[in-house]
Design a protein around this motif. Structure first.
Motif, PDB file in Angstrom:
ATOM      1  N   GLY A  20       0.866  -1.185   0.000  1.00  0.00           N
ATOM      2  CA  GLY A  20       0.000   0.000   0.000  1.00  0.00           C
ATOM      3  C   GLY A  20       0.893   1.222   0.000  1.00  0.00           C
ATOM      4  O   GLY A  20       2.046   1.149   0.434  1.00  0.00           O
ATOM      5  N   LYS A  21       0.380   2.337  -0.490  1.00  0.00           N
ATOM      6  CA  LYS A  21       1.268   3.512  -0.566  1.00  0.00           C
ATOM      7  C   LYS A  21       1.708   3.933   0.843  1.00  0.00           C
ATOM      8  O   LYS A  21       0.946   3.834   1.815  1.00  0.00           O
ATOM      9  CB  LYS A  21       0.588   4.659  -1.312  1.00  0.00           C
ATOM     10  N   VAL A  22       2.940   4.380   0.934  1.00  0.00           N
ATOM     11  CA  VAL A  22       3.486   4.758   2.232  1.00  0.00           C
ATOM     12  C   VAL A  22       2.880   6.082   2.681  1.00  0.00           C
ATOM     13  O   VAL A  22       2.773   7.031   1.898  1.00  0.00           O
ATOM     14  CB  VAL A  22       5.027   4.872   2.148  1.00  0.00           C
ATOM     15  N   LEU A  23       2.482   6.134   3.955  1.00  0.00           N
ATOM     16  CA  LEU A  23       1.951   7.363   4.543  1.00  0.00           C
ATOM     17  C   LEU A  23       3.091   8.103   5.245  1.00  0.00           C
ATOM     18  O   LEU A  23       3.758   7.552   6.127  1.00  0.00           O
ATOM     19  CB  LEU A  23       0.855   7.020   5.553  1.00  0.00           C
ATOM     20  N   MET A  24       3.328   9.337   4.843  1.00  0.00           N
ATOM     21  CA  MET A  24       4.319  10.179   5.539  1.00  0.00           C
ATOM     22  C   MET A  24       4.031  11.640   5.213  1.00  0.00           C
ATOM     23  O   MET A  24       4.208  12.074   4.078  1.00  0.00           O
ATOM     24  CB  MET A  24       5.763   9.766   5.204  1.00  0.00           C
ATOM     25  N   ASP A  25       3.581  12.372   6.217  1.00  0.00           N
ATOM     26  CA  ASP A  25       3.209  13.766   5.970  1.00  0.00           C
ATOM     27  C   ASP A  25       4.035  14.754   6.795  1.00  0.00           C
ATOM     28  O   ASP A  25       3.665  15.915   6.920  1.00  0.00           O
ATOM     29  CB  ASP A  25       1.696  13.979   6.183  1.00  0.00           C
ATOM     30  N   ARG A  26       5.137  14.285   7.365  1.00  0.00           N
ATOM     31  CA  ARG A  26       6.068  15.225   8.027  1.00  0.00           C
ATOM     32  C   ARG A  26       7.442  14.566   8.190  1.00  0.00           C
ATOM     33  O   ARG A  26       7.580  13.347   8.021  1.00  0.00           O
ATOM     34  CB  ARG A  26       5.532  15.652   9.389  1.00  0.00           C
ATOM     35  N   PHE A  44       6.670   5.117   9.757  1.00  0.00           N
ATOM     36  CA  PHE A  44       6.872   4.943  11.195  1.00  0.00           C
ATOM     37  C   PHE A  44       6.346   6.195  11.886  1.00  0.00           C
ATOM     38  O   PHE A  44       6.079   7.209  11.224  1.00  0.00           O
ATOM     39  CB  PHE A  44       8.296   4.562  11.579  1.00  0.00           C
ATOM     40  N   ALA A  45       6.171   6.118  13.186  1.00  0.00           N
ATOM     41  CA  ALA A  45       5.471   7.188  13.898  1.00  0.00           C
ATOM     42  C   ALA A  45       6.042   8.581  13.609  1.00  0.00           C
ATOM     43  O   ALA A  45       5.274   9.534  13.424  1.00  0.00           O
ATOM     44  CB  ALA A  45       5.475   6.889  15.398  1.00  0.00           C
ATOM     45  N   MET A  80      -2.022  -3.901   7.957  1.00  0.00           N
ATOM     46  CA  MET A  80      -1.344  -2.684   8.388  1.00  0.00           C
ATOM     47  C   MET A  80       0.129  -3.039   8.520  1.00  0.00           C
ATOM     48  O   MET A  80       0.459  -4.088   9.081  1.00  0.00           O
ATOM     49  CB  MET A  80      -1.886  -2.212   9.737  1.00  0.00           C
ATOM     50  N   GLN A  81       0.993  -2.203   7.975  1.00  0.00           N
ATOM     51  CA  GLN A  81       2.430  -2.458   8.150  1.00  0.00           C
ATOM     52  C   GLN A  81       3.127  -1.172   8.573  1.00  0.00           C
ATOM     53  O   GLN A  81       2.766  -0.075   8.149  1.00  0.00           O
ATOM     54  CB  GLN A  81       3.060  -3.031   6.870  1.00  0.00           C
ATOM     55  N   THR A  82       4.133  -1.350   9.429  1.00  0.00           N
ATOM     56  CA  THR A  82       4.910  -0.203   9.880  1.00  0.00           C
ATOM     57  C   THR A  82       6.216  -0.692  10.502  1.00  0.00           C
ATOM     58  O   THR A  82       6.540  -1.888  10.453  1.00  0.00           O
ATOM     59  CB  THR A  82       4.096   0.653  10.877  1.00  0.00           C
ATOM     60  N   HIS A  83       6.975   0.249  11.058  1.00  0.00           N
ATOM     61  CA  HIS A  83       8.184  -0.072  11.826  1.00  0.00           C
ATOM     62  C   HIS A  83       7.938   0.299  13.289  1.00  0.00           C
ATOM     63  O   HIS A  83       7.210   1.247  13.569  1.00  0.00           O
ATOM     64  CB  HIS A  83       9.369   0.760  11.330  1.00  0.00           C
TER      65      HIS A  83
END
Ligand code: GUN
Ligand code: ZN
Length: 458
Positions: free
Chosen positions: A180-186, A224-225, A248-251
């Motif tokens: 899925g597309k990576v979420l990163m807004d900051r 990641f957070a 759901m995938q993350t680090h």
């Protein structure tokens, strides 16, 4: 299964009508249960079927039988592909790997946060270009197959097109893929940030187009957070709740500096893991890479949610992140699968990652058997992903996602394997030698949905 016709391949194996039915002869190794951290002689769940036939029809395993028994009516005319003396296993499942990071694998000299800024983010920017994404996806999947991996949970980049390209390439081959597309807004450079509204729209588009399309599945992909605002994490949690079949995938808890940063960014959270938990991101379909520095409370949360840790040994060593105590996670009921985490990891080979996993456990005073490691990369991962009806075993009705291996490659391994075989040592000794000395050079052939996707040039 609603997969398309296979694309043509450069392989010489039969790809047309003959591919509808195939018969492979080899020594079969797979698992029926988790051998755990039991010593080899006490381990259960190992299924060893020497000199057997695997009958494949329409991409699925039709039957498994001893080679000396007659094949069923209608199968006599199917030529046997004789891999006598070779090992046939379910294809490996890599539960955490980054497609664009083939461009930065083996980058010198940094730990996680510097490594992301110095190497990884600049490389990922290029995937805004659809052609870079398309070529990158094809190169990446071909590389997985050339390492005996037939299913994967994959990070692309923040760009929708990079997820799209992976889905398209995997779907064309009927490969089981979760992305899925990576979420990163900051906290990411220009060209690598999204925003909550656009990201949500892109995710919903991708879910509508790809989730449960053939063997494709969507994963809400929080990098990641630190690289998501609280608003984006809340949106991601909402997606997980709204589309319950998605992953759901993350680090999580990979590196000490990273953990300090998360504590500063989220002062109200009990722990790094809690940042995800309080937004509803943890469930049985959550795959969290690393988890080296979790505490007992976190492990209890993972167990209760049914989430899994994707242990990434070569990455943890290469980036100097730390030693993950797998035996402790096992004792506390946390599901653990194995992952390459390329390009923090140094190889797509799950065998090489098992070698690193063994050494990490040795440093912690644990003994990782070949059985435990091989189970984690096959049936264990399949179960943790809720896919054990389809992958992870050589079982009638399962997809014919398989890999044929030579026991040894090169003079040292051949010598050591011969001694293990001729001395009538235990099967575990031979398997452990294979796991410890083997790599992609041992790979003879990889099949996905009964089709050859890789064949050794030798
Ligand atoms: N944490 C956030 N992004 C990454 C990544 O790309 N690789 C690793 N190993 N850890 C991460
Ligand atoms: Zn990673």
């Amino acid at each position: 299964m609603n997969a398309p016709d296979p694309v043509s391949l450069t392989s010489e194996a039969p790809q047309t009508d003959a591919a509808l039915r195939r018969v492979l002869r080899a020594d079969l190794l797979d698992f029926t249960a988790d051998p755990g951290f039991a010593l080899p002689q006490e381990a259960t769940g190992v299924r060893w079927r020497p000199d057997h036939l695997v009958l494949i029809e329409d991409g699925r395993i039709h039957a498994v039988q001893p080679a000396d028994q007659p094949v069923p009516a209608g199968w006599q005319s199917v030529p046997q592909e004789d891999h006598g003396g070779r090992l046939l296993m379910p294809g490996f499942i890599d539960t955490h790997v980054h497609c664009p990071q083939l461009d930065v694998i083996a980058s010198f000299g940094t730990a996680l946060l510097d490594w992301l800024n110095t190497y990884t983010f600049p490389a990922e920017k290029r995937y805004a270009d659809p052609e870079v994404s398309r070529q990158g996806a094809q190169r990446f999947l071909s590389a997985l197959w050339a390492h005996g991996t037939t299913s994967a949970v994959v990070f692309p980049t923040v760009h929708k097109v990079s997820a799209q390209a992976l889905f398209e390439a995997a779907h064309a081959q009927g490969m089981r893929l979760i992305t899925g597309k990576v979420l990163m807004d900051r906290h990411a450079p220009d060209g690598l940030r999204d925003d909550v509204v656009q990201a949500e729209r892109d995710c919903i588009d991708l879910i509508d187009r790809w989730h449960d399309q053939g063997r494709q599945a969507f994963a809400v992909t929080v990098r990641f957070a630190p690289t998501s605002t609280p608003a984006q994490l809340a949106m991601a949690g909402l997606l997980c709740q709204t589309y319950p079949g998605t992953y759901m995938q993350t680090h999580v808890a990979e590196n000490q500096d990273e953990i300090r940063w998360v504590a500063e960014l989220f002062p109200d959270a009990r722990s790094y893991l809690d940042v995800y938990d309080r937004d509803g991101l943890l469930g049985p379909r959550a795959v969290l890479a690393h988890g080296i520095w979790l505490d007992a409370n976190d492990r209890a949360v993972l167990r209760e949610r049914g989430a899994q840790i994707a242990h990434s040994p070569s990455s943890n060593l290469f980036l100097g992140s730390g030693l993950f105590d797998w035996a402790q996670a096992q004792r506390e009921g946390v599901a653990v699968s194995l992952a390459s985490d390329v390009g923090g990891g140094t190889s797509l080979s799950m065998l090489r990652n098992m070698q690193d996993a063994y050494k990490i456990q040795a440093m912690l005073g644990n003994r990782l058997t070949a059985w435990k490691a091989l189970h984690a990369a096959t049936l264990g991962a399949a179960q943790a992903l809720g896919l054990s009806h389809e992958i992870g075993q050589i079982e009638p009705g399962h997809m014919a996602d398989l890999a044929v291996w030579d026991w040894a490659h090169g003079p040292v391994a051949e010598h050591r394997d011969r001694l293990a075989r001729d001395s009538h040592a235990s099967l575990h000794e031979r398997a452990f030698v294979w796991m410890t000395l083997g790599d992609e050079r041992n790979l003879v052939e990889t099949l996905i949905r009964g089709q050859t996707v890789f064949q050794s040039p030798l």
